[in-house]
Write a protein that holds these residues in place. Structure first.
Motif, PDB file in Angstrom:
ATOM      1  N   UNK A 235       0.815  -1.110   0.198  1.00  0.00           N
ATOM      2  CA  UNK A 235       0.038   0.013   0.127  1.00  0.00           C
ATOM      3  C   UNK A 235       0.761   1.277  -0.048  1.00  0.00           C
ATOM      4  N   UNK A 236       1.902   1.159   0.972  1.00  0.00           N
ATOM      5  CA  UNK A 236       2.783   2.293   0.996  1.00  0.00           C
ATOM      6  C   UNK A 236       3.550   2.581  -0.619  1.00  0.00           C
ATOM      7  N   UNK A 237       4.053   1.581  -1.005  1.00  0.00           N
ATOM      8  CA  UNK A 237       4.555   1.675  -2.478  1.00  0.00           C
ATOM      9  C   UNK A 237       3.593   2.394  -3.530  1.00  0.00           C
ATOM     10  N   UNK A 238       2.297   2.165  -3.355  1.00  0.00           N
ATOM     11  CA  UNK A 238       1.207   2.747  -4.295  1.00  0.00           C
ATOM     12  C   UNK A 238       0.802   4.154  -3.686  1.00  0.00           C
ATOM     13  N   UNK A 239       1.473   4.481  -2.756  1.00  0.00           N
ATOM     14  CA  UNK A 239       1.119   5.980  -2.237  1.00  0.00           C
ATOM     15  C   UNK A 239      -0.432   5.989  -1.550  1.00  0.00           C
ATOM     16  N   UNK A 240      -0.738   4.773  -0.953  1.00  0.00           N
ATOM     17  CA  UNK A 240      -2.465   4.722  -0.474  1.00  0.00           C
ATOM     18  C   UNK A 240      -2.429   4.521   0.899  1.00  0.00           C
ATOM     19  N   UNK A 241      -1.200   4.430   1.619  1.00  0.00           N
ATOM     20  CA  UNK A 241      -1.390   4.303   3.012  1.00  0.00           C
ATOM     21  C   UNK A 241      -1.401   5.351   3.969  1.00  0.00           C
ATOM     22  N   UNK A 242      -2.073   5.467   4.894  1.00  0.00           N
ATOM     23  CA  UNK A 242      -2.292   6.505   5.934  1.00  0.00           C
ATOM     24  C   UNK A 242      -1.846   5.927   7.186  1.00  0.00           C
ATOM     25  N   UNK A 243      -1.483   7.125   8.228  1.00  0.00           N
ATOM     26  CA  UNK A 243      -1.119   6.614   9.355  1.00  0.00           C
ATOM     27  C   UNK A 243      -2.032   7.173  10.481  1.00  0.00           C
ATOM     28  N   UNK A 244      -2.513   6.607  11.375  1.00  0.00           N
ATOM     29  CA  UNK A 244      -3.247   7.339  12.554  1.00  0.00           C
ATOM     30  C   UNK A 244      -2.359   7.267  13.746  1.00  0.00           C
ATOM     31  N   UNK A 245      -2.181   8.335  14.583  1.00  0.00           N
ATOM     32  CA  UNK A 245      -1.316   8.422  15.613  1.00  0.00           C
ATOM     33  C   UNK A 245      -2.251   8.355  16.942  1.00  0.00           C
ATOM     34  N   UNK A 246      -1.691   7.257  17.878  1.00  0.00           N
ATOM     35  CA  UNK A 246      -2.650   7.044  18.713  1.00  0.00           C
ATOM     36  C   UNK A 246      -2.626   8.159  19.677  1.00  0.00           C
ATOM     37  N   UNK A 247      -1.718   8.970  19.632  1.00  0.00           N
ATOM     38  CA  UNK A 247      -1.899  10.285  20.444  1.00  0.00           C
ATOM     39  C   UNK A 247      -3.212  11.383  20.125  1.00  0.00           C
ATOM     40  N   UNK A 248      -3.749  10.781  18.807  1.00  0.00           N
ATOM     41  CA  UNK A 248      -5.076  11.488  18.500  1.00  0.00           C
ATOM     42  C   UNK A 248      -6.152  10.901  19.314  1.00  0.00           C
ATOM     43  N   UNK A 249      -6.181   9.505  19.619  1.00  0.00           N
ATOM     44  CA  UNK A 249      -7.171   8.938  20.187  1.00  0.00           C
ATOM     45  C   UNK A 249      -7.595   9.450  21.741  1.00  0.00           C
ATOM     46  N   UNK A 250      -8.858   9.712  21.714  1.00  0.00           N
ATOM     47  CA  UNK A 250      -9.383  10.054  23.134  1.00  0.00           C
ATOM     48  C   UNK A 250     -10.443   9.029  23.756  1.00  0.00           C
ATOM     49  N   UNK A 251      -9.786   8.063  24.677  1.00  0.00           N
ATOM     50  CA  UNK A 251     -10.761   6.845  25.094  1.00  0.00           C
ATOM     51  C   UNK A 251     -11.468   7.608  26.239  1.00  0.00           C
ATOM     52  N   UNK A 252     -12.637   7.278  26.362  1.00  0.00           N
ATOM     53  CA  UNK A 252     -13.519   7.710  27.410  1.00  0.00           C
ATOM     54  C   UNK A 252     -12.813   7.146  28.734  1.00  0.00           C
ATOM     55  N   UNK A 253     -12.971   7.990  29.829  1.00  0.00           N
ATOM     56  CA  UNK A 253     -12.633   7.383  31.120  1.00  0.00           C
ATOM     57  C   UNK A 253     -10.953   7.206  31.248  1.00  0.00           C
ATOM     58  N   UNK A 254     -10.077   7.501  30.324  1.00  0.00           N
ATOM     59  CA  UNK A 254      -8.669   7.502  30.537  1.00  0.00           C
ATOM     60  C   UNK A 254      -8.132   8.529  31.518  1.00  0.00           C
ATOM     61  N   UNK A 255      -6.923   7.911  32.228  1.00  0.00           N
ATOM     62  CA  UNK A 255      -6.402   9.009  32.971  1.00  0.00           C
ATOM     63  C   UNK A 255      -5.308   9.508  32.390  1.00  0.00           C
ATOM     64  N   UNK A 256      -4.686  10.639  32.858  1.00  0.00           N
ATOM     65  CA  UNK A 256      -3.340  11.368  32.396  1.00  0.00           C
ATOM     66  C   UNK A 256      -2.389  10.152  32.306  1.00  0.00           C
ATOM     67  N   UNK A 257      -2.358   9.242  33.144  1.00  0.00           N
ATOM     68  CA  UNK A 257      -1.274   7.952  33.349  1.00  0.00           C
ATOM     69  C   UNK A 257      -1.513   7.097  32.165  1.00  0.00           C
ATOM     70  N   UNK A 258      -2.619   6.696  31.727  1.00  0.00           N
ATOM     71  CA  UNK A 258      -2.795   5.570  30.893  1.00  0.00           C
ATOM     72  C   UNK A 258      -3.410   5.819  29.632  1.00  0.00           C
TER      73      UNK A 258
END
Ligand code: ADQ
Length: 414
Positions: A235-258
């Protein structure tokens, strides 16, 4: 806009050689974790909490206890809603061969995708401890227009040879410029030279693109038929691959530590460390987040019980997790995780250890920095993790960092 139909595939067929002897007779995703969980419960809980309702778990290697766990714990009431989590053992639909790699597992399971006709397929590994809201990754995938999106997290550069390492251009941070599977010569990130951007082994695909990619890969004789090694680079060679950074993910109930906690627990050392992350007063990974629960088997077991022993000795326990069905009398337990139905006798000492289900640690036994698999019996007065040479001589494995592992059902003599 019509809601997209999503189908989930959990890859659960890997051998987990580096977790031996815990994977001697069970698949890695079925390895117990944190008392009464199994590793696969983390991926499945994340998918269910993210709203997926049709999920298959592809299994093959020593899959009996994994299949049993998935069918007993994760049965969903399908009926009219057609919701299910099904474990699907390798079926040799394309000839008499097992899955030769994770991409081959998908190729051999294309009928499952054809049956459901989803718009999007989410493919995840089964051997990580983490929380993630896949619905947020799916939205980002749709917005980006990529055909395939890889979830990623920053990891120390010293671990680069265990992961797919992703490079992006600053101008297009959600596109993958380069992807190398387990490189020996990774270069650190521009803003953090001691870190790389690592694939979490979780992917979102547009269905047609995934089908075409695994069919293409199936024709190749020079491929190892691996998602990370072959499909994503394609997929990368075809220029069709994206990336999703976990730091964008906001999971309900998470604490600053986890909030961005993610651990690959593929080795005895990382498995041990991930347990330590659970047990402190302020855990680094919080099992008690009720907004994003980690589900597991409902044990039909009595509560854990602590009693003083016949000699009147009071036990002590601190910074530990104790599962249902345990009975502990006059023992000292510290920084340890006890699986269901563990029995610990008077005067015994269990420190910095992980104990699976139905283990017996009898009077005055000592267990230090050890992992005891299911049904191990440590006889009265015996010790483990105290004398490395003796542990090795008795046939137990001991890691370089000094963690002793005792295999299922072994009796440890004084
Ligand atoms: P690894 O974990 O080394 O790297 P792999 O051994 O293929 O890759 O396991 C990935 C998942 O697929 C696991 O859940 C495993 O059980 C399953 N699996 C492996 N072989 C299988 C088979 N033949 N049939 C079915 N399931 C199978 C991957 C990625 C890296 C990424 C790391 C993150 O390849 O790019 O960085 O995960 O840990």
């Amino acid at each position: 806009m019509k809601a997209k139909k999503i189908f989930g595939i959990v890859l659960a067929g890997g051998e987990g050689k580096r977790l031996m002897p815990l994977t001697e007779d069970r698949a890695k995703p079925a390895v117990p974790f944190g008392g009464h969980y199994r590793l696969v419960d983390f991926a499945l809980s994340n998918l269910i909490n993210s709203g997926l309702t049709q999920v298959v778990v592809l299994t093959q290697y020593k899959s009996h206890s994994l299949d049993r766990h998935v069918s007993q714990t994760w049965h969903m009431n399908g009926g009219l809603s057609n919701s299910y989590i099904a474990s699907v053992p390798a079926q040799q639909r394309l000839g008499k061969r097992w899955f030769s790699g994770s991409a081959d597992a998908i190729l051999q399971s294309l009928d499952l995708i054809h049956d459901e006709k989803p718009d999007i397929v989410v493919v995840v590994g089964a051997d990580h401890v983490y929380r993630m809201d896949f619905s947020q990754m799916i939205q980002a995938h749709i917005r980006s227009g990529a055909q395939a999106t890889v979830a990623a997290i920053r990891q120390p550069i010293g671990l680069a040879d265990q992961f797919g390492v992703i490079e992006v251009d600053a101008a297009t941070p959600d596109r993958i410029k380069d992807f190398r599977e387990k490189p020996k010569d990774a270069v650190g990130l521009a803003d953090a030279p001691h870190e790389v951007f690592a694939s979490m082994g979780n992917y979102v695909f547009n269905t047609d693109a995934l089908i075409e990619a695994v069919l293409r890969d199936g024709e190749r004789t020079d491929s190892s038929h691996d998602m990370g090694g072959d499909i994503i680079p394609d997929f990368v060679a075809r220029g069709e691959a994206g990336v999703y950074d976990l730091q964008l993910n906001d999971v309900p109930g998470s604490t600053d530590r986890d909030r961005y906690y993610w651990r690959d627990v593929g080795t005895i050392d990382s498995f041990f460390e991930a347990h330590q992350d659970l047990i402190s007063a302020l855990p680094i990974f919080n099992l008690y987040n009720q907004e994003w629960p980690i589900f597991s088997q409902q044990l039909n077991s009595p509560p854990a019980k602590f009693v003083r022993d016949a000699r009147g000795t009071l036990g002590t326990m601190i910074d530990s997790i104790v599962s249902l069905g345990c009975v502990i009398s006059g023992a000292h337990i510290e920084r340890s995780v006890l699986g269901p139905w563990t029995v610990i006798g008077s005067g015994a000492e269990v420190v910095d250890s992980i104990v699976f289900d139905r283990v017996q640690i009898l009077a005055d036994a000592v267990v230090h920095r050890a992992i005891l698999d299911k049904e191990v019996v440590v006889e009265a007065g015996a010790s483990i993790g105290v004398d490395r040479d003796r542990d090795l001589a008795r046939g137990f494995s001991v890691t370089d960092s000094g963690i002793t592992v005792v295999g299922k059902g072994v009796r440890v003599h004084p």
